[in-house]
Design an enzyme around this catalytic site. Structure first.
Site, PDB file in Angstrom:
ATOM      1  N   ASP A 193       0.858  -1.184   0.000  1.00 59.26           N
ATOM      2  CA  ASP A 193       0.000   0.000   0.000  1.00 59.26           C
ATOM      3  C   ASP A 193       0.890   1.229   0.000  1.00 59.26           C
ATOM      4  O   ASP A 193       1.756   1.380   0.861  1.00 59.26           O
ATOM      5  CB  ASP A 193      -0.892  -0.012   1.243  1.00 59.26           C
ATOM      6  CG  ASP A 193      -1.783   1.206   1.291  1.00 59.26           C
ATOM      7  OD1 ASP A 193      -2.641   1.353   0.413  1.00 59.26           O
ATOM      8  OD2 ASP A 193      -1.595   2.048   2.195  1.00 59.26           O
ATOM      9  N   GLU A 277      -1.705  -1.097  -5.909  1.00 62.41           N
ATOM     10  CA  GLU A 277      -2.943  -0.474  -6.377  1.00 62.41           C
ATOM     11  C   GLU A 277      -2.679   0.210  -7.705  1.00 62.41           C
ATOM     12  O   GLU A 277      -1.564   0.646  -7.972  1.00 62.41           O
ATOM     13  CB  GLU A 277      -3.404   0.609  -5.402  1.00 62.41           C
ATOM     14  CG  GLU A 277      -3.606   0.164  -4.013  1.00 62.41           C
ATOM     15  CD  GLU A 277      -3.624   1.368  -3.084  1.00 62.41           C
ATOM     16  OE1 GLU A 277      -4.715   1.902  -2.884  1.00 62.41           O
ATOM     17  OE2 GLU A 277      -2.562   1.745  -2.570  1.00 62.41           O
ATOM     18  N   ASP A 359      -3.166   1.500   6.785  1.00 64.11           N
ATOM     19  CA  ASP A 359      -2.300   1.120   5.671  1.00 64.11           C
ATOM     20  C   ASP A 359      -2.036  -0.383   5.633  1.00 64.11           C
ATOM     21  O   ASP A 359      -2.031  -1.000   4.575  1.00 64.11           O
ATOM     22  CB  ASP A 359      -0.970   1.881   5.762  1.00 64.11           C
ATOM     23  CG  ASP A 359      -1.178   3.373   5.619  1.00 64.11           C
ATOM     24  OD1 ASP A 359      -2.201   3.753   5.018  1.00 64.11           O
ATOM     25  OD2 ASP A 359      -0.344   4.147   6.110  1.00 64.11           O
TER      26      ASP A 359
END
Ligand code: ZN
Length: 424
Positions: A193, A277, A359
């Site tokens: 992340d 991501e 996170d």
């Protein structure tokens, strides 16, 4: 595996060489502008767009008459500048055609005011432990000894200037050396992340701090820029102030690039699969409260490095769906928290009562997403394999024990045959 990679290092030129370098960069800049003018003119007159080769041929005739000083530099300066120009020009029309929003970026004229710039050389280029031999310029000393690959085949050398320092970047074709690193057996697949508070949180629990490259130097930078703006134009004090500003920018960029390289090298060397991501960076930059912090991270660069280092180190980079709610989903039970704000660093799942670090939870979700995605891919692959092989031995292969590590091993095994095999 043969790979093409760049090696960039600082030069230590003497005074004569420094002049030569400046002269070459100036010729490249001039040729680029000359070519751009020719291209614009041709378009106005409805002629065919002159290619880099045609420009180079014309330039060779033109410079003999009108710019004899350009003859003192290597012919590569012009040639490679026209190649760059051609790419910039076609990219502009490609962007126009594809209909992307925002600026299309028509090539601009280069000015000395925006930096001395760079030039690229091809031909006979040799590197030793202490020197690099460039055409026309000769052997230039290197500040770091023993870094450039000595035996490798050099494709080209790009020489550039930054804050008064000169650098050479050699593009070489070498055998990949990064292949045989020990992979992390415990966590071969991880989610990562990316964020502003901490640069990266990995789902195995490691974190990489954000160095705040710009933020920590912002006050100093502001002071220097203010002092620069107060100096009389053309004065030598202004030059000195400009150099101070350039130096600070250079340092900030170094902090940023150092952190990114360390992060991406460590991750791709130790992990087999990394799930990240799909961040809409240019969209996020429109939020003017966050724009500075986000651009300070260098997220696009981080992703670019992960991708190419992934190929070198046998590590698969998987990008999760852009609309996958990685932060809002509870990694334990799958409940989606609808009211999660950006400022919430911790939150409690109302469904199962788990307390989540924002996170870490997001990275675990990415890891789970990656496991499911790989399972889906491997099951379709297995079905195909069974269909081809028929019912006999194929079906036996299908019914192998589905214990977790076994699956992982098989997935990675099948996907790693070809590193280009990435799916989004
Ligand atoms: Zn939950």
């Amino acid at each position: 595996m043969k790979i093409i990679r760049g090696f960039k290092t600082e030069l230590d030129p003497n005074n004569h060489q420094r002049t030569m370098l400046l002269q070459h960069a100036g010729t490249a800049r001039f040729a680029y502008n000359w070519g751009l003018e020719r291209k614009i003119e041709a378009r106005k007159n409805g002629e065919k767009n002159p290619s880099a080769m045609e420009l180079h041929r014309e330039w060779n005739v033109w410079k003999r008459e009108n710019a004899p000083w350009a003859l003192e530099s290597s012919k590569c300066c012009g040639q490679e500048a026209f190649r760059n120009l051609d790419r910039a020009y076609t990219n502009f029309f490609r962007r126009c055609k594809s209909g992307i929003k925002g600026k299309k970026g028509f090539p601009r004229f280069k000015s000395k005011r925006n930096g001395i710039g760079s030039f690229r050389l091809t031909g006979s280029i040799h590197a030793t432990d202490t020197h690099v031999k460039l055409p026309v310029i000769g052997a230039v000393r290197l500040k770091e000894h023993g870094y450039l690959p000595v035996e490798a085949r050099v494709l080209s050398a790009t020489v550039s200037e930054r804050a008064g320092r000169w650098f050479v970047s050699l593009q070489v074709e070498i055998e990949s050396q990064d292949h045989h690193h020990e992979k992390d057996e415990l966590h071969p697949l991880v989610g990562v992340d990316l964020g502003i508070k901490t640069l990266a949180v990995v789902s195995d629990g490691t974190t990489f701090e954000n160095p705040n490259a710009l933020k920590s130097k912002l006050r100093k930078l502001k002071r220097l820029q203010r002092s620069l703006s107060r100096k009389v134009k053309g004065s030598s004090n202004r030059k000195k102030a400009a150099k101070r500003v350039a130096n600070l920018h250079w340092r900030i960029a170094n902090v940023r690039s150092d952190t990114l390289h360390k992060l991406t090298t460590e991750l791709t060397r130790t992990k087999s699969v990394i799930v990240i991501e799909d961040l809409n960076v240019s969209g996020m930059l429109k939020n003017h409260c966050l724009a500075r912090a986000i651009s300070d991270l260098g997220l696009c660069e981080l992703r670019r490095q992960l991708e190419y280092k992934g190929v070198w180190n046998d590590c698969l980079i998987v990008t999760a769906d852009r609309f996958f709610p990685s932060s809002k989903t509870c990694s334990e039970c799958g409940w989606i928290n609808p009211d999660l704000k950006l400022s919430d660093r911790q939150w409690v799942c109302l469904e199962c009562g788990c307390v989540h670090d924002r996170d870490l939870n997001a990275s675990v979700n990415l890891e789970n997403w990656g496991v499911n995605a790989l399972l889906a891919v491997s099951s379709t692959e297995r079905l195909n394999a069974c269909g081809e092989e028929g019912s006999g031995s194929g079906s036996g292969h299908c019914e192998t024990d589905l214990d977790e590590s076994g699956i992982r091993h098989e997935i990675t095994g099948s996907l790693f045959c070809c590193p280009e095999n990435r799916f989004r």
